[in-house]
Enzyme design. Sequence first.
Site, mmCIF file in Angstrom:
data_model
loop_
_atom_site.group_PDB
_atom_site.id
_atom_site.type_symbol
_atom_site.label_atom_id
_atom_site.label_comp_id
_atom_site.label_asym_id
_atom_site.label_seq_id
_atom_site.Cartn_x
_atom_site.Cartn_y
_atom_site.Cartn_z
ATOM 1 N N CYS A 1 -30.307 17.281 -8.199
ATOM 2 C CA CYS A 1 -31.175 18.244 -8.898
ATOM 3 C C CYS A 1 -32.146 18.887 -7.902
ATOM 4 O O CYS A 1 -32.947 18.205 -7.258
ATOM 5 C CB CYS A 1 -31.948 17.544 -10.010
ATOM 6 S SG CYS A 1 -33.124 18.666 -10.813
ATOM 7 N N SER B 1 -28.119 19.814 0.444
ATOM 8 C CA SER B 1 -28.581 18.657 -0.326
ATOM 9 C C SER B 1 -28.489 17.354 0.435
ATOM 10 O O SER B 1 -29.090 16.357 0.013
ATOM 11 C CB SER B 1 -27.768 18.550 -1.613
ATOM 12 O OG SER B 1 -27.920 19.742 -2.341
ATOM 13 N N HIS C 1 -31.172 20.188 -15.581
ATOM 14 C CA HIS C 1 -30.815 18.773 -15.675
ATOM 15 C C HIS C 1 -31.679 18.027 -16.673
ATOM 16 O O HIS C 1 -31.545 16.831 -16.861
ATOM 17 C CB HIS C 1 -30.971 18.095 -14.312
ATOM 18 C CG HIS C 1 -29.935 18.528 -13.313
ATOM 19 N ND1 HIS C 1 -30.225 19.361 -12.263
ATOM 20 C CD2 HIS C 1 -28.604 18.268 -13.232
ATOM 21 C CE1 HIS C 1 -29.139 19.589 -11.552
ATOM 22 N NE2 HIS C 1 -28.115 18.940 -12.138
#
Lengths: 627, 363
Positions: free
Chosen positions: A391, A335, A378
């Site tokens: 997300c 991420s 989410h």
Amino acid sequence: MAPHLHDPTQHEKLDPAVLRDDTTFAAGRIAFFQYVIVAVFLFILAGFWNLQVQENEIYTEAADRNRIKSTPMLAARGKILDREGRVIVDNHSSFSVILSRENLKEEHLPAIAAGLNLDVEDLAGRLRRWKSVPKYRAIVVKEELTPAEISFVESHNDPDTFPELELAHVQHRMYPKDNLLAHVIGYVGEVTENELDQPEFAKYNQGDVIGKAGIERQYNDVLMGTDGERQSVVDSKGNERELIGYKDAIPGRSLQLTIDLDLQIVAEMTLEGRKGAVVALDVRTGEVLAMVSRPAYDANKFAGRIRRKDWDEIVLNPDKPMFNRAIQSNFSPGSTFKPLVALAGLESGVIDDQTTFQCNGGIPFYGRYFRCHARSGHGRVNLQRAMAQSCDVFFYSAANLMGIDKIYEYGEQLGLGRETGIDLPFEGKGLLPSSQWKARTLRQKWMGGDTVNVGIGQGYVNVTPIQLAVMIGGIANGGMWSRPHLVTDPNKRELHKLQVNPANVGSVVYGMYSVVNLGGTGGVARLPGIEVCGKTGTAQLYGYDVRAKGATVAKDLRDNAWFVGFAPRTNPEIVVAALFENGEHGNLAGPMVRDVMKIYFDKKARNVSRVPTLALAPLGQKGFAVN
Amino acid sequence: MASYRTLRDIDWALLLLSLFLCGLGVLQIYSATQGTKWHNAWWKQVVWVLLGLLLMWLISSIDYHTLLGQVPLLYAGILILLLLTFVVGTKVFGARRWIALPGGVLLQVSEFAKIVIVLMVARFLTELKTDALHWRDLLKLIGLVGLPMSLVMKQPDLGTSLTYLPILATGIFLAGLRWQYALILGIVVAVLIPSSWFLLKDYQKSRIETFLDPSRDPKGEGYQVIQSKIAIGNGGMWGKGVTQGTQTRLQFLPVPHTDFIFSAFAEEHGFVGVVVVLGLYFLLLMQIVQNAQTSPDRAGMYICMGICSLLLFHLLVNVGMVVGRMPVTGIPLPFMSSGGSGMLSVFMMLGLVHNVRLRRFVN
């Protein structure tokens, strides 16, 4: 011929009959004898021609070897200092023993080995390696002698009874304790025969001690001095007749690193007992403030002649302690890649800061279902929330919209997929995929699903911790980044500029601010009074699918935890990337970044009051250097 | 007898060549021994040369036919002296070769035996007055030379004893050897040489082994040869200059003023110097051959050729040794090596050559 006239009356002692014979009978044989004389002279002359004209050089060298004894005077290497002038690597005085091989007798080797606590085989091997070097050059056989070994040498340097052993006073490399900065500094060692065969090592001589890794290798020319030499003429008994040459050793120059020992020590401590890396850069200049890789090794073991056992211990360790993870490890960024995807998306216009995507715990693309790490989803997320909550669906979708080549374009300009150019050897390149790359190397068409995976920093993309720090720092700094470096060289200031809209940068930075400060995944990195921004990352070594099946994952196959953060939010000064291998989740890497930043800002706050004194301190006076 | 001898009849070329070589020898001795315990060897050498010239004049003034007439006496005398060395001889380096004379002078009898052997062979072959030797005479001659030779070998001094062989060989060759005899002699020698290996002393064996492979013992026997070759090679084309030879001055070269004087010379004067000096030796030998050719009789020819072959042998063995092409034998270089007996004997031999030359126009 002269006429032969004989008068018998003059030779009354001999039978007169004999004297009637003249010598003509032997004329042919005498002529033959003359040829014999010529042959003998030619035979002898050929010998001289061979020695004096054909092989003159060999014998001249042999004569020099005979008479010239050269004793090396070893130059001390330069010190390595931190940015404040504190000494990181120094030398300490010790004695080495040098062996003059001219008088060496084979049968003395066991005695020498025993007296110096050396292995006979090692010693013999060493002498063999030195065979090609003229014999009059003495060689170092052991460094860092103990008092017992020193007295052994002193009691055995009688040239008549024992080959010449001599003590040499040398400056020996001394590295920090506890493996501090091991990978950055590297270590020194004797140049090997293999190295000597390579052109880049051609300037070195057998027996030279050179940098083998890290700064010691990169800046060897600065640090390494020039050995001096003492040449004297000796007679056949080994007595010195005259001193013919004396060349002082020129010590190496000191080298100041950009490393801040305070930050470094904190960074080292955060990784204690872990596997991973921490890199801290000054965003504005590219100066490396701290760099750690764990596990590490004790460079002091390499400083002398490393023992086989120690070498094996280090090299055969499965955790590869010699490997500088900060610049060499290639891992999926996970991420932490998302800020780049976000910036690329904003710049290419496929999203803006109001764009939302619906996250239901996953999303189908190209007939495949791509999961989000949050199984329950989410909900509808915009960029800021997508960053804060990391997300996956948002970034799958954004990546899918812009395509791989946009991501490549921005990633490439932020230094991914190639060396950052840091002044350390053996830097890794990472991998920034593009459609062309896949076609070229894998001979496959780039698939839409590939892009989707890259959108969350998985799939083909790989980065090194230093690349990650450069990339995030570059985004934070509005698209500008400098080549990271450990030694500031004004001639090698590489400034990279990526034309980006400041508003877009602001959106991405705000997202990263949210990660830490607005209930995001990186709350652990929060620092009171400092606007820390960052991004967590959990790089999978296994896909979510495998994990979903509930397989127990071996420790070394657990996810790598990443955290990369910078501060302050506006006009950022420092960027820190932390990799915690098999650390499971990014928020475990968060505290590592936080602690390094904390010491940076603590120091800065304290230094403000000291600035005037520092500025007034004359050059060369290290009034504030604390050792 | 002396009435027709004039200065003009002296072999000036021979005399000048020999004196020139002696002069070079003295210079080289001086250069090589500076700062060593032999530092005054050069002027002793000068004295020996002067004494040698005196002896040469003496020898040349007695008709060689008179000398040939005294051969039995001389031969017996030299045998007695050789035997005497075993009794009263001075031992140096484990060998009894010298008889001490009053005044601290050591005389090496085996050196003077050469002259007697030259005369003896000349007379023996002259008296045979044949162009082809009978094998009974051949054996007799071998025995006559072999006797003093074996005595010298016993001292032990293999090197000097071997120098008698070329006198014998050249005599036989000139007198005429039937090819059958030559063949038999060749076979005998071929058999004797390997079997004589077992008669050699250990140090002699090791010298030959070391000659074949000098690196076998680089600090011992081989050391001398290796250092000598280094010295010569170090000299190069033009040499290191007088007193500049490092091998010589730093005492890497063994005995640079006696047996290894030529390598000291070669280091300091280079290949050019070597060519010049070897050229002088060559002219000197050719001059002696010329005297043999102009000899009025066989006896004179045998004398000159015997001496010539002896000097050639010295040159071959000594220079061959320093250049690494011959085994190490303690044979000095005529005219140049430091040493009294050798110098005296070589000038006495030159005296004989002059002797023959002065009498070439006899009526």
